[in-house]
Design a protein around this motif. Structure first.
Motif, PDB file in Angstrom:
ATOM      1  N   GLN A  46      -6.709 -72.083  20.423  1.00 30.96           N
ATOM      2  CA  GLN A  46      -5.655 -72.848  21.083  1.00 30.96           C
ATOM      3  C   GLN A  46      -4.321 -72.151  20.862  1.00 30.96           C
ATOM      4  OE1 GLN A  46      -5.573 -77.018  20.125  1.00 30.96           O
ATOM      5  NE2 GLN A  46      -4.156 -77.472  21.793  1.00 30.96           N
ATOM      6  N   LEU A  47      -3.557 -72.002  21.942  1.00 35.94           N
ATOM      7  CA  LEU A  47      -2.230 -71.398  21.853  1.00 35.94           C
ATOM      8  C   LEU A  47      -1.275 -72.439  21.280  1.00 35.94           C
ATOM      9  CD1 LEU A  47      -0.532 -69.222  24.536  1.00 35.94           C
ATOM     10  CD2 LEU A  47       0.751 -70.886  23.235  1.00 35.94           C
ATOM     11  N   ARG A  48      -0.628 -72.108  20.164  1.00 33.88           N
ATOM     12  CA  ARG A  48       0.283 -73.054  19.508  1.00 33.88           C
ATOM     13  C   ARG A  48       1.755 -72.722  19.704  1.00 33.88           C
ATOM     14  NH1 ARG A  48      -2.123 -77.780  18.777  1.00 33.88           N
ATOM     15  NH2 ARG A  48      -3.992 -77.630  17.500  1.00 33.88           N
ATOM     16  N   ARG A  49       2.115 -71.427  19.602  1.00 36.35           N
ATOM     17  CA  ARG A  49       3.530 -71.034  19.670  1.00 36.35           C
ATOM     18  C   ARG A  49       3.678 -69.749  20.482  1.00 36.35           C
ATOM     19  NH1 ARG A  49       6.853 -73.699  16.591  1.00 36.35           N
ATOM     20  NH2 ARG A  49       8.440 -72.091  16.809  1.00 36.35           N
ATOM     21  N   ARG A  50       4.916 -69.501  20.902  1.00 35.52           N
ATOM     22  CA  ARG A  50       5.248 -68.257  21.578  1.00 35.52           C
ATOM     23  C   ARG A  50       6.523 -67.696  20.965  1.00 35.52           C
ATOM     24  NH1 ARG A  50       7.607 -72.216  24.023  1.00 35.52           N
ATOM     25  NH2 ARG A  50       9.596 -72.067  25.106  1.00 35.52           N
ATOM     26  N   HIS A  51       6.655 -66.378  21.050  1.00 39.28           N
ATOM     27  CA  HIS A  51       7.884 -65.691  20.637  1.00 39.28           C
ATOM     28  C   HIS A  51       8.134 -64.575  21.642  1.00 39.28           C
ATOM     29  CE1 HIS A  51      11.023 -63.940  18.143  1.00 39.28           C
ATOM     30  NE2 HIS A  51      10.535 -62.778  18.537  1.00 39.28           N
ATOM     31  N   TRP A  52       9.339 -64.542  22.199  1.00 39.71           N
ATOM     32  CA  TRP A  52       9.734 -63.504  23.146  1.00 39.71           C
ATOM     33  C   TRP A  52      10.937 -62.749  22.603  1.00 39.71           C
ATOM     34  CZ3 TRP A  52       6.793 -62.180  27.067  1.00 39.71           C
ATOM     35  CH2 TRP A  52       5.978 -63.133  27.685  1.00 39.71           C
ATOM     36  N   THR A  53      10.969 -61.451  22.846  1.00 44.49           N
ATOM     37  CA  THR A  53      12.155 -60.627  22.641  1.00 44.49           C
ATOM     38  C   THR A  53      12.517 -60.082  24.014  1.00 44.49           C
ATOM     39  OG1 THR A  53      11.446 -60.019  20.419  1.00 44.49           O
ATOM     40  CG2 THR A  53      13.126 -58.633  21.444  1.00 44.49           C
ATOM     41  N   ILE A  54      13.719 -60.435  24.477  1.00 41.80           N
ATOM     42  CA  ILE A  54      14.186 -60.071  25.807  1.00 41.80           C
ATOM     43  C   ILE A  54      15.383 -59.136  25.631  1.00 41.80           C
ATOM     44  CG2 ILE A  54      15.068 -60.944  28.009  1.00 41.80           C
ATOM     45  CD1 ILE A  54      13.836 -63.722  27.068  1.00 41.80           C
ATOM     46  N   THR A  55      15.317 -57.968  26.242  1.00 42.77           N
ATOM     47  CA  THR A  55      16.369 -56.964  26.103  1.00 42.77           C
ATOM     48  C   THR A  55      16.878 -56.588  27.491  1.00 42.77           C
ATOM     49  OG1 THR A  55      15.218 -56.092  24.160  1.00 42.77           O
ATOM     50  CG2 THR A  55      16.944 -54.712  25.117  1.00 42.77           C
ATOM     51  N   ASN A  56      18.207 -56.639  27.682  1.00 42.55           N
ATOM     52  CA  ASN A  56      18.749 -56.252  28.979  1.00 42.55           C
ATOM     53  C   ASN A  56      19.100 -54.762  28.968  1.00 42.55           C
ATOM     54  OD1 ASN A  56      21.352 -55.937  27.897  1.00 42.55           O
ATOM     55  ND2 ASN A  56      22.139 -57.835  28.766  1.00 42.55           N
ATOM     56  N   ALA A  57      19.590 -54.250  30.088  1.00 49.10           N
ATOM     57  CA  ALA A  57      19.865 -52.820  30.242  1.00 49.10           C
ATOM     58  C   ALA A  57      20.985 -52.325  29.327  1.00 49.10           C
ATOM     59  CB  ALA A  57      20.207 -52.506  31.700  1.00 49.10           C
ATOM     60  N   LEU A  58      21.781 -53.238  28.783  1.00 43.67           N
ATOM     61  CA  LEU A  58      22.848 -52.859  27.854  1.00 43.67           C
ATOM     62  C   LEU A  58      22.377 -52.889  26.401  1.00 43.67           C
ATOM     63  CD1 LEU A  58      25.770 -54.854  29.508  1.00 43.67           C
ATOM     64  CD2 LEU A  58      25.187 -52.423  29.794  1.00 43.67           C
ATOM     65  N   GLY A  59      21.097 -53.218  26.203  1.00 43.55           N
ATOM     66  CA  GLY A  59      20.557 -53.280  24.847  1.00 43.55           C
ATOM     67  C   GLY A  59      20.799 -54.602  24.143  1.00 43.55           C
ATOM     68  N   GLN A  60      21.333 -55.587  24.859  1.00 42.09           N
ATOM     69  CA  GLN A  60      21.554 -56.907  24.264  1.00 42.09           C
ATOM     70  C   GLN A  60      20.209 -57.624  24.165  1.00 42.09           C
ATOM     71  OE1 GLN A  60      24.309 -58.099  27.299  1.00 42.09           O
ATOM     72  NE2 GLN A  60      26.078 -57.678  25.995  1.00 42.09           N
ATOM     73  N   VAL A  61      19.938 -58.202  22.991  1.00 42.39           N
ATOM     74  CA  VAL A  61      18.636 -58.796  22.703  1.00 42.39           C
ATOM     75  C   VAL A  61      18.769 -60.306  22.544  1.00 42.39           C
ATOM     76  CG1 VAL A  61      16.732 -58.858  21.034  1.00 42.39           C
ATOM     77  CG2 VAL A  61      17.846 -56.690  21.576  1.00 42.39           C
ATOM     78  N   GLN A  62      17.802 -61.009  23.132  1.00 40.43           N
ATOM     79  CA  GLN A  62      17.706 -62.463  22.971  1.00 40.43           C
ATOM     80  C   GLN A  62      16.305 -62.766  22.466  1.00 40.43           C
ATOM     81  OE1 GLN A  62      18.109 -64.669  26.636  1.00 40.43           O
ATOM     82  NE2 GLN A  62      17.885 -66.634  25.622  1.00 40.43           N
ATOM     83  N   GLU A  63      16.204 -63.587  21.429  1.00 38.85           N
ATOM     84  CA  GLU A  63      14.920 -64.013  20.872  1.00 38.85           C
ATOM     85  C   GLU A  63      14.665 -65.461  21.308  1.00 38.85           C
ATOM     86  OE1 GLU A  63      12.986 -62.047  18.793  1.00 38.85           O
ATOM     87  OE2 GLU A  63      14.439 -60.401  18.750  1.00 38.85           O
ATOM     88  N   VAL A  64      13.444 -65.739  21.738  1.00 41.62           N
ATOM     89  CA  VAL A  64      13.067 -67.088  22.174  1.00 41.62           C
ATOM     90  C   VAL A  64      11.789 -67.484  21.450  1.00 41.62           C
ATOM     91  CG1 VAL A  64      12.401 -68.536  24.126  1.00 41.62           C
ATOM     92  CG2 VAL A  64      14.098 -66.727  24.455  1.00 41.62           C
TER      93      VAL A  64
END
Length: 130
Positions: A46-64
């Motif tokens: 069963q899938l319980r959690r997710r984690h994303w690392t999103i990086t834009n073209a300027l190298g700015q990172v967002q963690e979800v």
């Protein structure tokens, strides 16, 4: 399409640019991505959690981080698949995403499943190094 298999769990991702939801003049670029998770193993998970690392073209990172995906915690018996579509806005015309799912076996033990890194590129845009 992007694909990765971890401990018999196969994850494929297919991103697509959404021009109808984007506003390049306002630095708003939106993508949808469809994920298919298939249990190729011998036990139910069963899938319980997710984690994303999103990086834009300027190298700015967002963690979800969060519980489940699209409000669900799908349970997959051997051979079963689950598919969902979600979205990602960026302030640049390209970027990439990578992540992982936390899966739980019936005995309560958990393990991580890698989500393959995938590119978010606006069609006809000049390619940028991500």
């Amino acid at each position: 399409m992007y694909r990765q298999t971890t401990q018999s769990i196969d994850v494929t991702v297919e991103p697509r640019y959404l021009p109808e939801h984007s506003a390049p003049q306002a630095n708003r670029y939106v993508w949808a991505y469809t994920v298919t998770i298939r249990n190729g193993g011998l036990e139910t998970v069963q899938l319980r959690r997710r984690h994303w690392t999103i990086t834009n073209a300027l190298g700015q990172v967002q963690e979800v981080d969060g519980m489940g995906v699209v409000g669900e915690e799908p349970r997959l018996s051997p051979g079963e698949s689950f598919e969902y579509t979600s979205g990602c806005p960026l302030t640049t015309p390209s970027g990439f995403m990578v992540g992982r799912y936390e899966m739980e076996r019936e005995d309560g033990t958990t393990f991580s499943v890698d989500i393959p890194a995938f590119s978010l590129d606006m069609p006809d845009a000049r390619p940028l190094m991500n």
